[in-house]
Scaffold this active site. Structure first.
Site, PDB file in Angstrom:
ATOM      1  N   ASP A  39      -7.450   5.766  -1.586  1.00  0.00           N
ATOM      2  CA  ASP A  39      -7.108   4.556  -0.837  1.00  0.00           C
ATOM      3  C   ASP A  39      -6.632   3.463  -1.790  1.00  0.00           C
ATOM      4  O   ASP A  39      -7.363   3.085  -2.710  1.00  0.00           O
ATOM      5  CB  ASP A  39      -8.335   4.088  -0.070  1.00  0.00           C
ATOM      6  CG  ASP A  39      -8.021   3.001   0.945  1.00  0.00           C
ATOM      7  OD1 ASP A  39      -6.928   2.419   0.868  1.00  0.00           O
ATOM      8  OD2 ASP A  39      -8.879   2.732   1.808  1.00  0.00           O
ATOM      9  N   HIS A  84      -6.164   0.350  -0.968  1.00  0.00           N
ATOM     10  CA  HIS A  84      -6.533  -0.959  -0.447  1.00  0.00           C
ATOM     11  C   HIS A  84      -7.749  -1.547  -1.164  1.00  0.00           C
ATOM     12  O   HIS A  84      -8.799  -1.798  -0.560  1.00  0.00           O
ATOM     13  CB  HIS A  84      -6.798  -0.873   1.054  1.00  0.00           C
ATOM     14  CG  HIS A  84      -5.604  -0.487   1.851  1.00  0.00           C
ATOM     15  ND1 HIS A  84      -5.247   0.829   2.095  1.00  0.00           N
ATOM     16  CD2 HIS A  84      -4.654  -1.245   2.444  1.00  0.00           C
ATOM     17  CE1 HIS A  84      -4.145   0.860   2.817  1.00  0.00           C
ATOM     18  NE2 HIS A  84      -3.768  -0.379   3.044  1.00  0.00           N
ATOM     19  N   CYS A 116       0.816  -1.219   0.000  1.00  0.00           N
ATOM     20  CA  CYS A 116       0.000   0.000   0.000  1.00  0.00           C
ATOM     21  C   CYS A 116       0.850   1.271   0.000  1.00  0.00           C
ATOM     22  O   CYS A 116       0.495   2.263  -0.632  1.00  0.00           O
ATOM     23  CB  CYS A 116      -0.962   0.000   1.180  1.00  0.00           C
ATOM     24  SG  CYS A 116      -0.198  -0.156   2.800  1.00  0.00           S
TER      25      CYS A 116
END
Length: 488
Positions: A371, A373, A131
């Site tokens: 994000d 993820h 990430c």
């Protein structure tokens, strides 16, 4: 396994930290240390067993980060929202549409699966550990868009925002209070777009704003350049800023595929990646040392000797900082806001502890972020007409400043020498807003004693790194999520 399209993606809730794994074994493999990759040393187990474990963990992470939980983000219609130095007040349809085009035009880079195997491991996905690399890629991508595209460029195929509410909230509300709820300006802002296969051709190219005007230019040359920028971050070994290349560069800092990377380490990896590519001769990346930006180093790095005069390289400045001890020092929040208000700021690599996010703005007491993820199938960017849809996000998310991990890297971009001088003045003024005795970082004249031009320009690689703590007020020995600052 999951058929959710990127255009309708909802972010994963509560599954990004590396402490919430379902078993002790998976926690070991996905925490701050290494994931199994078939080359474990001293384990006494056959390599084949390690490879099977790696495949199992990769499969688990693909499932874990492939499913999503629906949630809505509420935006205050009475408070300005800052996105990459631009201010938006959601008091009209046109203003919402202006924000939509700017947000969706940002390059969104997430976990991917089924890409070519990473050298020295059996991993074919970065789910669960990459990430921070993805957040670093997004910051560099934003810098490249500012470097190559016109200031008002917007992606021509921006699709509608999904799962957002616009309400009248109390001023400076850190969370969603029970205020008077108003309907959205148009149902198109909250209705999901139709699902499309990300591996298919380009998405619709004639979207229009509610007023009927074109959302952005469809000039072929501009869109070809946009597509080329995205291809540089593709998940294959030849992409100059792809995961394969970054993992190789990480080996020089003692990292390997499956390790967790901190924001300062990623900053140096991005610098090396730009220095090594042949795509750019007029762009340099500078990484600050010990929370100090040495103007002399940047001047020498960027000045070019040309026949009949001198030239100037554009520069991306990366500043690794620590904004507190184990948690964010509230005294720095106003300073971070002022930095995000600057047009020269290209974002912040940060997040929550061991859960990286790319911060690009704020509203009231909440940060706006992209994000990484979310696990998506790999896209073959070597194809001429590969789909861009999964590289842009239409679901903005926010989080409270208090949840921000203090370890982060701030990015800036200056195109010309005059821009750099203006940047120094503007950032210095923003830094002066801190209530702390010491600023987050400083600009000084001259050059760093142990920071030669060769290391910055990529002429030679880093030797053993010196480790320093940036925040003089936060010398705490307990640092559960500390990212050491790796300096030349």
């Amino acid at each position: 396994m999951n058929s959710v399209s990127p255009s309708g993606v909802q972010y994963i809730v509560g599954c990004g930290t590396h402490e919430d794994r379902p078993s002790a074994q998976s926690r070991r493999h996905n925490g701050h240390g290494s994931a199994p990759d078939g080359i474990r040393e001293g384990s006494g187990e056959p390599d084949e067993v390690d490879r099977l474990k790696a495949k199992f963990m990769s499969a688990w992470n693909n499932v874990k980060y492939g499913w999503t939980v629906k949630s809505k983000t509420t935006f205050n219609k009475t408070s300005p929202l800052i996105l990459l130095g631009q201010s938006y007040l959601f008091n009209s349809e046109d203003e919402v549409d202006r924000f939509r085009q700017a947000f969706v035009s940002c390059v969104w880079l997430t976990y991917r699966r089924e890409f070519p195997q990473l050298e020295g491991s059996s991993l074919t996905t970065d789910c669960g550990w990459g990430c921070m690399l993805r957040s670093g890629q997004m910051l560099l991508a934003q810098g490249l868009l500012q470097h190559l595209m016109l200031p008002d460029w917007r992606w021509a195929d921006c699709y509608p925002l999904t799962d957002v509410d616009f309400e009248v909230l109390k001023p400076r509300s850190p969370s969603r209070p029970a205020g008077m709820s108003l309907p959205s300006f148009s149902s198109s802002w909250t209705s999901p777009v139709s699902q499309r296969d990300p591996s298919s051709g380009s998405s619709e190219g004639h979207r229009r704003t509610p007023g009927g005007r074109p959302a952005a230019s469809h000039e072929p040359q501009v869109e070809a350049l946009h597509r080329k920028v995205v291809s540089w971050f593709g998940d294959h070994p030849s992409a100059p800023f792809g995961v394969h290349q970054l993992v190789e560069l990480g080996k020089e800092s003692g990292k390997r595929a499956g390790d967790w990377y901190g924001p300062s380490v990623v900053a140096h990896m991005l610098r090396k990646a730009v220095a090594r590519t042949t795509e750019f001769h007029n762009l340099a990346v500078y990484v600050a040392q010990d929370c100090t930006v040495y103007k002399g180093d940047i001047m020498r790095l960027c000045e070019l000797s040309e026949s009949g005069g001198t030239g100037w390289k554009s520069v991306i400045i990366l500043v690794p900082v620590r904004l507190g001890g184990e948690s964010l020092n509230p005294s720095y929040i106003e300073c971070v806001k002022n930095i995000l208000k600057l047009k020269c700021c290209i974002g912040i690599i940060g997040g929550k502890p061991k859960h990286s996010l790319f911060f690009i703005g704020f509203q009231d007491e909440q940060l706006l972020y992209l994000d990484p993820h979310y696990c998506q199938p790999v896209v073959d960017v070597t194809q001429g007409n590969f789909s861009l849809e999964s590289f842009h996000c239409n679901s903005p998310r926010k989080m409270n400043f208090s949840r921000m991990d203090p370890s982060c890297t701030i990015g800036f971009y200056a195109q010309t020498k005059r821009d750099f001088e203006s940047l120094c003045s503007a950032v210095s003024e923003a830094l002066s807003s801190s209530k702390e005795k010491y600023p987050i970082f400083t600009f000084v004249e001259g050059r760093g004693q142990n920071y030669g031009l060769e290391g910055q320009s990529g002429g030679s690689m880093d030797g053993p790194a010196n480790i320093f703590s940036c925040n003089r007020m936060s010398r705490n020995s307990k640092r559960g999520s500390t990212d050491e600052f790796v300096l030349l």
